[in-house]
Write a protein that holds these residues in place. Structure first.
Motif, PDB file in Angstrom:
ATOM      1  N   LEU A 112      47.998  31.302  43.554  1.00 29.20           N
ATOM      2  CA  LEU A 112      47.790  32.757  42.681  1.00 29.20           C
ATOM      3  C   LEU A 112      46.488  32.936  42.040  1.00 29.20           C
ATOM      4  O   LEU A 112      45.816  32.491  41.326  1.00 29.20           O
ATOM      5  CB  LEU A 112      49.056  32.943  42.117  1.00 29.20           C
ATOM      6  N   ASP A 143      45.166  39.485  42.546  1.00 26.40           N
ATOM      7  CA  ASP A 143      46.282  39.251  40.979  1.00 26.40           C
ATOM      8  C   ASP A 143      48.170  39.427  42.355  1.00 26.40           C
ATOM      9  O   ASP A 143      48.655  39.625  42.055  1.00 26.40           O
ATOM     10  CB  ASP A 143      47.101  40.629  40.014  1.00 26.40           C
ATOM     11  N   LEU A 174      44.362  34.906  39.826  1.00 28.08           N
ATOM     12  CA  LEU A 174      44.577  36.372  39.031  1.00 28.08           C
ATOM     13  C   LEU A 174      43.438  36.754  38.351  1.00 28.08           C
ATOM     14  O   LEU A 174      42.226  36.207  38.219  1.00 28.08           O
ATOM     15  CB  LEU A 174      45.165  35.912  37.422  1.00 28.08           C
ATOM     16  N   GLU A 215      46.282  30.193  39.720  1.00 29.60           N
ATOM     17  CA  GLU A 215      47.970  29.539  39.228  1.00 29.60           C
ATOM     18  C   GLU A 215      48.298  28.945  40.573  1.00 29.60           C
ATOM     19  O   GLU A 215      48.483  29.483  41.802  1.00 29.60           O
ATOM     20  CB  GLU A 215      48.666  30.819  38.974  1.00 29.60           C
TER      21      GLU A 215
END
Lengths: 131, 633
Positions: free
Chosen positions: B553, B584, B555, B626
């Motif tokens: 992920l 995001d 971000l 992430e």
């Protein structure tokens, strides 16, 4: 009649378990009053929300267990509920000037948020987040 | 003559000699690759500065504190703001008292090593060499102690078991770890270890000789005194001196009042003199004879010591916390993290520490002691039981004392109690083997296999954590050597991934200790990291050549405006680069991997000017990767 040993290998796991429990159970356990956003309805996970990366880092570093975005309307700060009500963390402002505020009875959580705010260069302010 | 030659050709002696030579080489290599060793005058380390002071006839160091610092009251020594203008790294942990600098570390290393070394005229004794000398001498004494007990009580112990025992003492102990940061802390600790085992060996041989030796017992007492003046907890060896005298007394070996008086003087005199010397040394420098100067350390001042609340975390770190297993070389890494799960006092600080039970599992053989102690009978086996129990009990007392005393845990403190536990555990194994071998040969063989496996694990962990030490200086100072070692051992993680059937991410920027900290993670999949202006390198291990996908992920940093597009680029083997926007959302990057170790770089680039100053901390947090993981495409 032969005399047998005490059987230390049989006793050892019990002793070890008791020691582990005793060591792990030293202190802690005080109930922390729930924060104001504890009962607020939450919104679906939204990685684009302001402060999501901040909260994710705190979770990854085990400073918090989980976080959830609090449903809010209008210009209210973006608020996250921490650990089912252990605290509330709110973000406001326009990037790059982002303010963060925390409401919690847990001094550890307040300290962690303040430390992270310094690390990321956020301004720490008074809490005026959701509910 | 023939006997001497046959002794030299004895396979055990030859193999142990070769093993000890290899050990010395490994110890020396560890010290030499941890810091620079200079044989010259003008050394600036603390013990050499103390040596200079002694040679000038004074107890305080020759250098004078800055006037503002000299006037500082002791109550303000921990005040960061007041200290800031004066404090430099070479003042760290010096004791500042009444306007003079002192060392709180004991004077034994100066008296027995640094001052004599000056007489050789080859310059100042380098700190790493001092640690090496004490650590290796301590090992030789521990081996001699083990051999002396075996020769007396367990003479039929197979030679290969003795060889395993020597290897365990050499590599499963903390000495290699000490040599990875050979500074004054380690000099004092290694000196304590050395003189503790000199005490034990002298006391034991003095007691067990056909004609008890007063000279050896006096030497034991002197060594106990020197151990006290190196590291007070190491003076516990004095109990062996007293125990030996009591044993001789009860067995009628000390007949006559004159003999008893001579033995009492010999056994206690040198120790009392050394302790008295240390107390006078304290009184001449600080507030009184029992003031060792620890309350005046820069830059912390008086610390809170002797708290029951330190026991829980310290015993957790010393006994329970296992080293972190990883695909990343050298495969074992000391924690914390993870931290002690209970309550930790605010001022408690744990440095890298490994739990003895999981990291040095051969000490588990101590659990066998009640079995053979209860079965074996006779004065000899009783005496052996007393020796093993005394070693284990003494080590436990020291561990408890250190845990209670200090507001922190550290791997180097284990040198105070782990070696005695190792000797006791090895003796326990040999004794049980001796009990089982005549009638239960298969059971004894199984015990041997288990004990050897435990010894191998203990040695592997001991060597591995000594490669990294506290601050990973081998990688930093000798990257080519580290890379060669990593490459040499790369088949191990490669085979592991082949068994696993998939590639793994072993580390981020060579660090396998990525959050969330859990002991069951041998790779770092699922972790996260910030990307800033510097690229991040992932260390991957692949079972074979091929393509995989790195998913995460992506971000945007908390303070990065949405108007500035960001792009993350992942570059793998052969310069194969893939770029994705930071939106995001989850993103997927194909990566090409070669069998074995791979470096994959991840970099973020803003596509427009950022409204952040060059020193803004947000420059290091432009994007967050992430929950990254590798998946099959």
């Amino acid at each position: 009649m032969s005399r047998r040993g005490i059987g230390p290998l049989a006793v050892a796991p019990v002793v070890a378990a008791a020691a582990l429990i005793a060591l792990a159970g030293c202190g802690g356990g005080d109930a922390v009053p729930r924060a104001s956003c504890a009962r607020a309805p939450t919104a679906p996970d939204r990685p684009a929300a302001l402060g999501y990366a901040f909260m994710a880092r705190m979770r990854d570093e085990s400073q918090i267990g989980s976080f959830a975005l609090v449903r809010s309307a209008g210009d209210r700060p973006t608020t996250f509920r921490v650990d089912d009500g252990r605290g509330c963390v709110a973000f406001s402002g326009r990037r790059p000037d982002v303010r963060v505020a925390v409401q919690s009875a847990d001094p550890d959580l307040r300290r962690h948020v303040a430390d992270e705010a310094v690390t990321e260069g956020l301004t720490l302010g008074p809490y005026a987040g959701g509910r | 003559m023939r006997r001497t030659i046959s002794g030299l050709c004895d396979p055990l002696r030859v193999s142990v000699g070769v093993l000890l030579a290899i050990t010395l080489g490994f110890y020396a290599w560890t010290a030499a690759t941890s810091t620079t060793i200079r044989f010259a005058d003008g050394a600036t380390d603390k013990y050499n500065r103390q040596t200079d002071a002694f040679l000038h006839g004074q107890l305080s160091l020759l250098e004078k504190p800055a006037p503002g610092l000299a006037r500082l009251p002791e109550s303000e020594l921990g005040n960061d703001e007041i200290l800031a203008p004066y404090f430099t790294s070479d003042l760290r942990d010096l004791s500042l008292y009444h306007g003079r600098f002192y060392l709180y570390w004991g004077p034994t290393p100066v008296l027995v090593a640094y001052l004599p070394w000056r007489l050789l005229g080859v310059g100042d004794l380098p700190e790493p060499l001092a640690v090496l000398l004490f650590a290796f001498a301590g090992l030789l004494l521990a081996v001699a102690l083990l051999r002396a007990v075996v020769k007396r009580f367990l003479p039929s112990t197979p030679r290969w078991m003795l060889f395993v025992g020597v290897a365990t003492l050499a590599f499963a102990d903390v000495a290699p770890f000490l040599l990875r940061r050979p500074e004054i802390y380690e000099v004092a600790a290694a000196a304590g270890f050395c003189f503790l085992f000199a005490t034990l060996l002298c006391a034991l041989t003095a007691t067990l000789r056909t004609r008890p030796s007063l000279a050896l017992m006096t030497a034991a007492s002197l060594c106990a005194g020197l151990a006290f003046a190196a590291r007070p907890t190491s003076a516990i060896g004095l109990l062996a001196v007293i125990g030996g005298c009591v044993w001789l007394l009860r067995n009628g070996a000390l007949e006559g009042r004159g003999a008893r008086l001579r033995w009492a003087l010999g056994a206690l005199g040198p120790f009392v003199l050394c302790v008295a010397g240390q107390l006078v040394y304290n009184a001449l420098r600080f507030a009184g004879p029992l003031d060792f100067g620890q309350d005046y350390q820069l830059p912390v001042g008086k610390l809170v010591t002797n708290q029951l609340s330190y026991l829980g975390p310290s015993l957790w770190y010393y006994l329970v916390l296992p080293a972190h297993l990883s695909f990343q070389f050298p495969f074992f890494f000391l924690g914390p993290p993870p931290r002690f799960p209970g309550n930790i006092p605010d001022i408690y600080v744990a440095e890298k520490t490994g739990g003895i039970l999981p990291d040095v599992p051969i000490v588990a053989l101590l659990a066998a002691a009640p079995a053979w102690i209860s079965i074996r009978r006779g004065a000899g086996s009783r005496a052996l039981g007393v020796i093993v129990v005394a070693l284990a009990a003494g080590a436990t007392v020291v561990m408890l004392a250190i845990s209670f005393r200090f507001s922190g845990a550290s791997q180097r403190y284990e040198i105070d109690f782990l070696p005695a536990l190792l000797v006791a555990a090895l003796l326990s194994w040999y004794a049980l083997d001796g009990r089982w071998r005549p009638r239960r040969r298969r059971r004894a063989r199984r015990l041997g296999v288990v004990a050897t496996a435990l010894a191998a694990i203990s040695c592997a962990v001991g060597v591995a954590v000594s490669i990294t030490g506290y601050y990973d200086p081998l990688r930093a100072n000798h990257p080519a050597t580290f890379a060669s070692l990593e490459s040499f051992f790369s088949p191990l993680p490669t085979i592991a991934t082949q068994l696993l059937g998939r590639p793994v991410i072993a580390a981020v920027n060579d660090d396998p200790m990525q959050p969330p900290q859990r002991l069951d993670r041998v790779s770092v999949e699922g972790s996260s990291f910030w990307l800033g202006t510097t690229a991040t390198t992932l260390q991957l291990v692949a079972p074979h050549d091929g393509t995989s996908e790195l998913r995460a992920l992506l971000l945007r940093g908390t303070r990065v405006p949405r108007t500035v597009p960001l792009t993350v680029t992942v570059t793998s083997a052969g310069g194969f680069a893939q770029a994705r926007p930071v939106a995001d959302q989850r993103a997927s990057f194909p990566v090409r991997l070669a069998r074995g170790l791979n470096d994959v770089t991840v970099a973020v680039a803003p596509q427009a000017a950022l409204p952040l100053g060059p020193t803004d901390p947000a420059q290091a947090m432009l994007a967050r990767v992430e929950g990254y993981r590798l998946v099959k495409p």
